[in-house]
Write an enzyme that holds these catalytic residues in place. Structure first.
Site, PDB file in Angstrom:
ATOM      1  N   PRO A   1     105.934 -13.382   2.958  1.00 40.80           N
ATOM      2  CG  PRO A   1     107.584 -14.748   2.116  1.00 40.80           C
ATOM      3  CD  PRO A   1     107.109 -13.610   1.910  1.00 40.80           C
ATOM      4  CB  CYS A   2     105.890 -12.585   8.375  1.00 45.46           C
ATOM      5  SG  CYS A   2     104.151 -12.292   8.167  1.00 45.46           S
ATOM      6  CG  HIS A   3     103.982 -18.199   5.862  1.00 46.96           C
ATOM      7  ND1 HIS A   3     103.531 -16.957   4.878  1.00 46.96           N
ATOM      8  CD2 HIS A   3     104.261 -19.321   5.457  1.00 46.96           C
ATOM      9  CE1 HIS A   3     103.296 -16.876   4.014  1.00 46.96           C
ATOM     10  NE2 HIS A   3     104.118 -18.560   3.980  1.00 46.96           N
TER      11      HIS A   3
END
Length: 161
Positions: free
Chosen positions: A111-113
């Protein structure tokens, strides 16, 4: 969400906006599994993304370490590039972590967001800042605007405190 596979390994995931009723195609054994995860995610339930074989070939040791560390971040949480660098025993590597996030081939699974500026500011995201803002809002993660005005701002203090 489009999944790209090669020799049984997930090469990458592409995210894009879609409209209700877009055609769904399940061309691999994992297609329906991911569709169900996406439905749970949008219903604000635990998506329980599957542990699929990822194509790590060509991913540097540092990038792999950063991505694997980020994968541990629980739903509804965020951290800064600096914090993620620290968790990888590289406290001065914030920019390098940012470059890893920019090249993350598996958004949602990793989950780079959920990685923001140190002050909670919304920063870059391959599929676009509007999508990042949407995902963060959907997960209940507060953030500060970046250049454009987004309705979801965090207070001056760190909300995790």
């Amino acid at each position: 969400m489009q999944l790209c596979w090669q020799n049984g390994l997930l090469l990458n995931i592409s995210l894009r906006w879609s409209r209700f009723g877009d055609v769904r195609e399940f061309q691999t054994e994992w297609g329906e599994v991911f569709q169900k995860c996406l439905e749970r995610y949008h219903a604000r339930e635990d998506a329980k993304w599957p542990d699929v074989p990822l194509a790590w070939e060509g991913v540097s040791f540092f990038s792999r370490h950063v991505l694997q560390e980020l994968r541990k971040l629980p739903h509804g949480s965020w951290l800064s590039y600096k914090e993620l660098a620290g968790r990888c025993a590289k406290p001065g590597a914030s920019r390098a972590v940012g470059r890893v996030m920019a090249r993350n081939p598996w958004p949602m699974l990793i989950p780079c967001h959920r990685v923001l500026g140190s002050d909670g500011r919304l920063t870059g995201f391959g599929p676009g800042l509007d999508m990042k803002a949407h995902l963060l809002h959907h997960e209940g993660i507060p953030f500060k605007e970046h250049q454009r005005s987004f309705a979801h701002e965090i207070p001056d203090s760190d909300p995790r405190a």
